[in-house]
Design a protein around this motif. Structure first.
Motif, PDB file in Angstrom:
ATOM      1  N   ILE C 101       0.858  -1.179   0.000  1.00  0.00           N
ATOM      2  CA  ILE C 101       0.000   0.000   0.000  1.00  0.00           C
ATOM      3  C   ILE C 101       0.892   1.226   0.000  1.00  0.00           C
ATOM      4  CG2 ILE C 101      -1.758   1.251   1.290  1.00  0.00           C
ATOM      5  CD1 ILE C 101      -2.536  -1.452   2.509  1.00  0.00           C
ATOM      6  N   THR C 143      -0.461  -2.645  -4.778  1.00  0.00           N
ATOM      7  CA  THR C 143      -1.822  -2.895  -5.250  1.00  0.00           C
ATOM      8  C   THR C 143      -2.801  -1.795  -4.859  1.00  0.00           C
ATOM      9  OG1 THR C 143      -2.292  -4.132  -3.252  1.00  0.00           O
ATOM     10  CG2 THR C 143      -1.624  -5.399  -5.185  1.00  0.00           C
ATOM     11  N   THR C 144      -2.480  -1.054  -3.822  1.00  0.00           N
ATOM     12  CA  THR C 144      -3.425  -0.044  -3.351  1.00  0.00           C
ATOM     13  C   THR C 144      -2.662   1.240  -3.105  1.00  0.00           C
ATOM     14  OG1 THR C 144      -4.500  -1.826  -2.175  1.00  0.00           O
ATOM     15  CG2 THR C 144      -5.225   0.383  -1.643  1.00  0.00           C
ATOM     16  N   TYR C 146      -3.101   5.518  -1.829  1.00  0.00           N
ATOM     17  CA  TYR C 146      -3.899   6.674  -1.473  1.00  0.00           C
ATOM     18  C   TYR C 146      -3.490   7.767  -2.429  1.00  0.00           C
ATOM     19  CZ  TYR C 146      -5.287  10.971   0.733  1.00  0.00           C
ATOM     20  OH  TYR C 146      -5.826  12.209   0.952  1.00  0.00           O
ATOM     21  N   VAL C 161      -8.741   6.444  -1.842  1.00  0.00           N
ATOM     22  CA  VAL C 161      -7.924   5.247  -1.827  1.00  0.00           C
ATOM     23  C   VAL C 161      -8.305   4.435  -3.052  1.00  0.00           C
ATOM     24  CG1 VAL C 161      -7.326   3.146  -0.607  1.00  0.00           C
ATOM     25  CG2 VAL C 161      -7.757   5.229   0.670  1.00  0.00           C
ATOM     26  N   GLN C 163      -7.647   1.163  -5.614  1.00  0.00           N
ATOM     27  CA  GLN C 163      -7.094  -0.180  -5.778  1.00  0.00           C
ATOM     28  C   GLN C 163      -6.787  -0.347  -7.260  1.00  0.00           C
ATOM     29  OE1 GLN C 163      -9.832  -3.176  -4.727  1.00  0.00           O
ATOM     30  NE2 GLN C 163      -8.459  -4.040  -3.213  1.00  0.00           N
ATOM     31  N   ARG C 165      -7.137  -2.187  -9.627  1.00  0.00           N
ATOM     32  CA  ARG C 165      -7.857  -3.350 -10.134  1.00  0.00           C
ATOM     33  C   ARG C 165      -8.102  -3.119 -11.611  1.00  0.00           C
ATOM     34  NH1 ARG C 165     -12.286  -6.449  -7.471  1.00  0.00           N
ATOM     35  NH2 ARG C 165     -11.854  -5.368  -5.542  1.00  0.00           N
ATOM     36  N   LEU C 176     -11.568   2.474  -3.583  1.00  0.00           N
ATOM     37  CA  LEU C 176     -11.831   1.628  -2.429  1.00  0.00           C
ATOM     38  C   LEU C 176     -12.522   2.438  -1.346  1.00  0.00           C
ATOM     39  CD1 LEU C 176     -11.166  -1.243  -1.647  1.00  0.00           C
ATOM     40  CD2 LEU C 176      -9.110  -0.439  -0.567  1.00  0.00           C
ATOM     41  N   ALA C 481      -7.709  -4.355   3.471  1.00  0.00           N
ATOM     42  CA  ALA C 481      -6.419  -4.553   2.803  1.00  0.00           C
ATOM     43  C   ALA C 481      -5.333  -4.613   3.851  1.00  0.00           C
ATOM     44  CB  ALA C 481      -6.147  -3.396   1.845  1.00  0.00           C
ATOM     45  N   ASP C 491      -6.249  -9.760  -1.887  1.00  0.00           N
ATOM     46  CA  ASP C 491      -5.241  -8.960  -2.589  1.00  0.00           C
ATOM     47  C   ASP C 491      -3.890  -9.476  -2.171  1.00  0.00           C
ATOM     48  OD1 ASP C 491      -6.969  -5.794  -2.022  1.00  0.00           O
ATOM     49  OD2 ASP C 491      -7.359  -7.469  -3.369  1.00  0.00           O
ATOM     50  N   ILE C 511      -5.870  -9.198  -7.323  1.00  0.00           N
ATOM     51  CA  ILE C 511      -6.656  -8.206  -6.588  1.00  0.00           C
ATOM     52  C   ILE C 511      -8.086  -8.688  -6.610  1.00  0.00           C
ATOM     53  CG2 ILE C 511      -7.408  -5.828  -6.469  1.00  0.00           C
ATOM     54  CD1 ILE C 511      -4.902  -4.972  -7.764  1.00  0.00           C
TER      55      ILE C 511
END
Lengths: 492, 439, 522
Positions: C101, C143-144, C146, C161, C163, C165, C176, C481, C491, C511
């Motif tokens: 993250i 994968t994620t 902010y 936030v 993701q 995907r 997210l 997450a 994820d 994900i």
């Protein structure tokens, strides 16, 4: 080498080795034989012959067979497209290759001051003067701004070095007017996208020539426009280019008297045509003096390495090219070369139609081009193009002179094929124009034994055009250099 | 190493974790029987260590070390005497009992040769760019070294023990570079830990035997630059064509013996060179210029084009690339791997102090992530770098006879979470993480 | 399903065929139904076996298995029961970690939204088609993120936030958490006076928000009063209708109004000032514009109340009525202030506030701001946090660090006192912190793991924990997450070896149970 121990076994081992080697080599030769077969409606061989319809067989990068009904060997790559014409790859004998990607994109790569780390944008490390005066601030220019000292729109944007946009910028070495010891190849970026543009216009080999900022300038290079980069250079150092007229005076920053207390090497000749002649003659005189072992003296000295090259020039070992546009400059060129016994090739020759007889008497080959109504690029700023005519090329071709057509800095839709189209429009036939862009430039630059025509044993630099070449509806579909496809636009 | 051995003997485990919290120096006496001790001493004498257990000897013991080929091997014992590595014992002796000397033990740590930054401006006093003439072989970067510069200390603490200080790249021939150590260690005012025991100060070491303390090499290599930087509008050369012509002419004259002595030596193969290039076409020009002259040259090329890597190894003994940071494209980050694949010796550059002090390790970590073999990445910071600047006989690897420059990492130096535990220059520990509060 | 029977049993064959067809149709119908849960149920489960799993929720499993069902981790342990038709991934020798993250990132950000103030939402400037950037981020295990709004100093926009995907059409990026935080930047390297002004403006904006709330509340009260008054008046009117005087007045009013209209010059005669109809009629502008003085009229009216001077009385009455209506003026609703609405949400602690500050003075200002307006803040940047770690611990403010090590020579003024001991000092003081890429360069998001290694190495903590569960907790998404546990979203990242090893690469990224990235050559 086989170490010989004793006679008998040595002989045996040599025999074995020879047999083994021959087997291996033939096997290798058989494997590496790459065959390409091109079938087209017309084959223009470049020497006046036409085969229609025709088949061209290329083996290992060389032309193997030309015929009507040739058998296709197994494992060959076949290229067959409807309604196409095959010609030899076009050769441009006076190309000015764009160098816009020579600028270091960001001075932050080479920071010299604290300032360089923070200021965004594009700084210039080697900046010719922007406004014609020695501007000490020009080192601090940021792209898109004006010169802080004189307000002139700054000369060096990313396209500044693109030939034909900013006349004052020059890639040639500025520190002297006689620089035949430098090579254009050192300034040429072989990975430049400009070569791809040339290729798309069907041009496979170019003579990259120096620009006209120096009286006796750099030596050109012969370069292929496609294929692996390390195999592109055909000849690294070829003809020396000299320039008559006003170009050496104002191009590349311009020569001038000292400005206030700024004295630089730009305070030198020429600023007029008188100066051009002076510098030219002085250089050769110094060479002759050097040859005689006499000390050289006087203004505008020439460096030793330059003298070495000029010496070879005088002996005829290196070819000479002279750019001259106006009739006056052409006659000056003829006069100066006659004085030193030099033979040369004429470039540009805008007003050649006025002195054809003089040129014919001197048997000067001419590389003419581009054909234009309104001059573009560097010529736009020159006063020498005002008397250009559209029939000049026709006049040259129909005379006894060896004439080649060039597109210089023009590309793709304005490129060499288009120039040929204009030539046809203003009074010539395709049969007359095609040699002027293939076999004649090959002869002029001295590569006629390997390219320029489609003949057995020559290198397979081939272009497949859609329809008839040089038509308005025609473009290069497939280009092969040494038998390898380097441009493939069959898909569109 | 000790732990394993002790377990083998089924003895109570000695808490090695408190070793470093105790006094930094001193002996480690283990709970061995007298018999074993005798065996150990006999072994040591047999191996020959006893004879050099003189007053100024240090013994360094670690679980792992970086070998000259860049791989991490286990168990090493290094004996340092007079600032040099006097002996290396890769096998695990049963115990160390060098009474008069000092034993530094680093459990779980990796001993690495001191890192070398091949192209830096660390420690230059003022500008390093002599701009008046394009060809200036007489300039020497050693004249610029400012020992009080704080960046030296920052580099040392990050593990860089030697740097190549270059004159700027604004000349065609800029002069002779210099390889200097980031910390000067001599018999008198040695730079060392804040809580130094007096035994060290009294040690008499003649570090002047090799010349000026802290200097590995002051006479080269000779630095050449091709590219945009040497070009000026107010002096020759103004273009790349002119630049190459000038260089060619100088080299030709030097072959005839005309010119600065350094150039003549360079052309005669007695002095090595370093070529700095901006772009691929500059590399082509360099290959054309120097190819076939059979000289000892290093290329410093930070540009992208990976198609220049073919054919470089014929002309250049090593190629230095970098620095890399988090913002660069994958294409640029895989350049080191491409060079290595084409058979070039790769060295990495941090260009301190422009980047963070750990920039060299970040460069190596990124290069390793994008295809450069881990062992090559480690040697790119150490041995290959030393070979690139012609000092491989003195620094760059843990081999007998070389200078005792080490960095003790808590783990593989390519792992960015590995910390610098200690730094040794010329056998003297000049930084210890525990003894200094702020790095 | 497709059983071929002997040619003899044709009837059985046909029945079976029909049955099978029916089942298939039902299955297809179910598969293409729009209900997401049903569709997910039909997603094949995924079973990973033999991998080394770093869960971040307990000890690392040396040889573990995960069962993924419906985009979530349904089981995780040494062995799981693989349902029928599950896809199997044998990952012997590989390591599985939660996706990383990046808690402060600008990946995919095309421009600054902060310029529009708190009403700007950074999702509007997110380029979902920056495929190369996303692929490179996934290639390094991120994968994620902010997504920080960025912007000029002061109160900025709202971050989300995201993701990474993959979506249809080559896009990527799914929100997210919407409105994840409000961004305030008081650490942007301005001159001291500008810095003071910026902070002053930030406080002024918050106070304005409180004033806005106050004005809304006042308006509510005024509105209530107004309604009450209206009700009173209508009540009064009803009452007055039953009263005689009022009726008379009303009659007078009603009856005399038309009568009033006729003798229009009369009021002119009653005018005390000029008293001269000629003066008026002569067209003196001044006279014609002279206002009718109610006082005089009142007097006059009072005198002539019972006379036919209905106008005066009528006027009197009218003016009385007018006065009554003037008293019950409808309150004006304060014009909507969207900025203040957002800030009020922050004040109500519905919206986290992230303040970028580097110097101690700015960070202390940030703490004061949080105290004054009762904000729930996170500090971004916090270059000099090591100098005030205790205060931060006391205030229980989490910290998101950017680049930990910086050049010592060419530094921005904000980073002048940077120190690599920042993470260690924060750990020692007990401040919750994580490391992110810093929103200065969108490409740096890829290497948040490496940056975390540097920081965590300094602090002596596990670097992977920093970019997974710690970051998730600080962002408030730890339920969705940051770790691999039963019920969490699936994820995860499959590495070729230990992620700490320099040569290990990311082989696959999942994900929500779907493959988001696969290394070439897999």
């Amino acid at each position: 080498m086989i170490a010989l121990r004793n006679g008998g076994s040595a002989r045996r081992s040599i025999c074995m080795a020879a047999i083994g080697l021959s087997i291996v080599s033939t096997a290798a030769w058989a494997e590496s034989s790459r065959v390409t077969v091109i079938r087209a409606d017309r084959l223009y061989l470049g020497n006046g012959k036409i085969v229609s319809p025709g088949v061209l067989v290329i083996r290992d990068g060389r032309i193997a067979e030309i015929g009507v009904d040739t058998k296709t060997p197994d494992g060959a790559t076949i290229i067959e497209i409807a309604d196409t014409t095959v010609t030899p790859g076009l050769i441009d004998a006076n190309a000015a290759v764009e160098a816009s990607d020579l600028l270091a994109p960001d001075r932050r790569m080479h920071p010299r001051t604290w300032h360089d780390f923070f200021t965004p944008g594009h700084h210039h490390t080697a900046t010719p003067d922007c406004c014609g005066s020695t501007c000490p601030r020009s080192m601090q220019h940021v792209s898109g701004t004006r010169c802080m000292a004189c307000g002139f729109p700054e000369a060096n944007t990313e396209n500044a070095f693109a030939v034909g946009t900013k006349p004052r910028v020059s890639l040639a070495e500025q520190s002297s007017e006689v620089i035949p010891d430098t090579l254009v190849l050192d300034t040429t970026n072989l990975r430049s996208p400009d070569f791809d543009r040339l290729l798309r216009g069907g041009v496979t080999t170019v003579f990259v020539s120096s620009d006209s900022a120096a009286v006796i300038g750099a030596r050109g290079a012969i370069v292929r426009t496609g294929g692996p980069v390390d195999r592109r250079v055909v000849r690294a150092a070829d003809a020396v280019k000299a320039t008559m007229g006003t170009d050496p005076s104002w191009r590349g920053g311009g020569n001038r008297p000292p400005v206030r207390r700024f004295v630089s090497f730009r305070n030198r000749r020429p600023t007029t045509r008188m100066g051009v002649t002076w510098v030219f003659r002085k250089a050769f005189h110094d060479t002759l003096r050097h040859r005689d072992g006499v000390e050289t003296y006087g203004a505008d000295p020439v460096s030793d390495s330059a003298i070495a090259v000029l010496d070879k020039l005088l002996r005829g070992r290196i070819p000479l090219r002279i750019q001259a546009r106006t009739q006056h400059d052409i006659t000056t060129a003829l006069r100066l070369t006659a004085e030193f016994g030099l033979s040369f090739t004429l470039e540009e020759a805008t007003e050649a139609y006025r002195c054809i007889d003089l040129l014919e008497a001197a048997e000067v080959p001419v590389v003419f081009g581009p054909i234009y109504v309104r001059a573009r690029g560097d010529r736009r700023f020159s006063s020498e193009v005002e008397q250009s005519r559209l029939h000049t090329f026709k006049t040259l071709l129909e005379s006894d002179l060896m004439t080649a057509l060039t597109a210089n800095e023009l590309r793709e839709e304005d490129g060499l094929a288009r120039q040929a189209m204009y030539a046809m429009r203003f009074g010539l036939t395709r049969a007359q124009v095609l040699p002027a862009v293939t076999s004649v430039p090959a002869k002029i630059i001295g590569v006629a034994d390997s390219i320029g025509t489609l003949e057995w044993g020559k290198r397979a630099d081939v272009v497949i055009w859609q329809g008839e070449p040089f038509d308005t509806t025609s473009r290069a579909l497939v280009v092969l250099i040494e038998g390898e496809i380097v441009l493939d636009r069959r898909a569109g | 190493m000790m732990r394993g051995h002790i377990e083998k003997l089924k003895r109570p485990k000695i808490e090695t974790s408190t070793y470093r919290n105790d006094c930094a120096y001193g002996l480690r006496l283990f709970d061995f029987s007298i018999f074993r001790r005798l065996v150990v001493v006999a072994l040591l004498i047999g191996v020959g260590i006893g004879e050099v257990a003189a007053a100024d000897t240090t013994v360094l013991v670690a679980d792992r070390y970086v070998a000259p080929d860049g791989t991490i091997k286990s168990d090493i014992l290094i004996v340092v005497a007079n600032g040099r590595i006097s002996r290396i014992v890769p096998e695990e002796p049963e115990g160390v009992d060098a009474k008069p000397g000092v034993v530094d033990h680093y459990p779980g740590a990796v001993v690495c040769p001191g890192l070398i930054d091949v192209r830096s401006a660390v420690g230059a006093y003022g500008s390093n760019q002599e701009e008046a003439f394009a060809i200036d072989p007489g300039a020497s970067a050693i004249e610029l070294v400012d020992r009080n510069h704080p960046v030296f200390r920052a580099a040392a603490v990050a593990g860089i023990t030697s740097v190549l200080l270059m004159p700027g790249d604004g000349n065609l021939i800029s002069g002779a570079a210099a390889v200097v150590k980031t910390v000067v260690v001599d018999g008198k005012g040695a730079r060392r830990d804040s809580r130094t025991s007096s035994s060290r100060t009294s040690r008499s070491r003649s570090s002047g035997r090799r010349g000026v303390p802290g200097v590995v090499r002051d006479d080269g290599p000779l630095v050449f630059s091709l590219g945009q930087s040497p070009l000026r509008f107010d002096r020759a050369p103004t273009s790349r064509g002119g630049a190459v012509a000038m260089l060619r002419e100088s080299l030709r004259k030097a072959k005839d013996g005309v010119g600065h002595q350094r150039l003549v030596d360079f052309v005669g193969g007695r002095l090595d060179g370093l070529v700095v290039c901006d772009e691929a076409m500059d590399v082509d020009a360099a290959v054309n210029l120097f190819g076939g002259m059979n000289l000892s040259l290093t290329l410093v090329f930070t540009g992208a084009a990976s198609d220049v890597s073919a054919g470089l190894s014929d002309v250049f003994r090593a190629t230095a690339t970098g620095p890399y940071d988090y913002t660069m494209s994958p294409n640029a980050l895989s350049h080191a791997a491409a060079l290595a694949k084409s058979g070039n010796l790769v060295a990495l550059v941090a260009r301190a102090p422009g980047g963070a002090p750990d920039g060299l390790r970040v460069t190596a970590a990124l290069a390793a992530r994008y295809g450069l073999d881990a062992s090559l990445a480690r040697s790119a910071m150490t041995f290959s770098a030393a070979r690139a600047v012609g000092v491989a006989d003195r620094i760059g690897s843990i081999e007998q006879g070389k200078d005792a420059d080490f960095v003790i990492f808590s783990d593989d130096p390519l792992r960015l979470d590995a910390r610098v535990l200690a730094v040794y220059v010329d056998g003297v520990r000049v930084y210890s993480r525990e003894l200094e509060e702020t790095p | 399903m497709d059983h071929r029977l002997e040619s003899g049993a044709t009837l059985l064959h046909q029945t079976l065929k029909r049955f099978v067809r029916g089942v298939l149709i039902a299955a297809f119908a179910l598969a293409f139904s729009s209900h997401a849960a049903e569709a997910q149920l039909l997603q094949r489960s995924l079973v990973l076996t033999d991998a080394r799993i770093v869960t971040m929720a307990g000890p690392t499993l040396e040889k573990g298995s995960i069962l993924v069902k419906g985009g979530r981790i349904s089981e995780i342990g040494a062995k799981v029961d693989a349902p029928f038709l599950a896809r199997h991934l044998k990952l012997a020798g590989k390591t599985v970690t939660p996706g990383f993250i990046d808690a402060w990132s600008s990946l995919g950000h095309t421009g600054s939204v902060g310029q529009s103030g708190p009403t700007g939402d950074v999702w509007d400037s997110f380029n979902r088609y920056a495929r190369d950037d996303f692929r490179q981020a996934l290639q390094q295990g991120v994968t994620t993120i902010y997504l920080a709004p960025g912007g000029p100093p002061g109160v900025g926009g709202r971050g989300v936030v995201v993701q990474l995907r993959p979506q249809s059409g080559g896009a990527a990026g799914a929100v997210l958490v919407e409105d994840a935080a409000l961004s305030i930047n008081i650490g942007s390297g301005q001159s001291p006076i500008k810095r003071l002004k910026t902070f002053k403006k930030v406080r002024a904006d918050f106070r304005k928000a409180l004033d806005y709330r106050q004005s809304l509340e006042d308006y509510e009260e005024d509105l209530k009063e107004y309604i009450e008054k209206l009700e009173e008046r209508s009540k009064k009117k009803d009452e007055a209708g039953s009263d005689g005087d009022d009726q008379k007045n009303g009659d007078k009013k009603n009856g005399e109004k038309p009568a009033k209209d006729k003798p229009s010059p009369k009021p002119d005669e009653d005018k005390p000032d000029e008293g001269d109809g000629d003066a008026l009629n002569s067209g003196s502008l001044w006279a014609s514009f002279q206002p009718v003085k109610s006082g005089k009229n009142g007097d006059g009216g009072g005198k002539d109340k019972d006379d036919g001077n209905g106008k005066d009385s009528g006027d009197d009455k009218k003016s009385d009525d007018k006065d009554d209506e003037d008293e019950i003026k409808k309150p004006e609703k304060p014009s909507p202030d969207r900025t203040s609405e957002v800030l009020l949400r922050a004040i109500d602690r519905e919206l986290t506030v992230r303040i970028e500050a580097h110097r101690t003075s700015d960070m202390l200002n940030a703490l004061d701001l949080a105290e004054e307006f009762n904000l729930d803040i996170i500090l971004e940047g916090a270059t000099e946090a090591y100098l005030m770690a205790d205060r931060l611990a006391e205030a229980e403010v989490p910290v998101i660090l950017g680049r930990v090590t910086r050049s010592g020579v060419f530094v921005n003024d904000e980073y002048r006192r940077h120190s690599a001991s920042n993470p260690a000092a924060l750990t020692k003081a007990g401040v919750r912190w994580t490391v992110a890429s810093g929103a200065a360069d969108s490409q740096a998001a890829r290497f948040v793991g490496l940056n975390a290694q540097v920081a965590a190495g300094r602090a002596g903590v596990d670097w992977m924990k920093t970019v997974t569960i710690d970051a998730a907790r600080i962002l408030g998404i730890s339920r969705r997450a940051g770790r691999l546990a039963r019920g969490m979203a699936a994820d995860f990242v499959v590495w070729s070896g230990d992620p700490s090893d320099p040569g290990s690469i990311v082989e696959q990224v999942y994900i929500g149970g779907k493959l988001a990235y696969q290394a070439k050559g897999q």
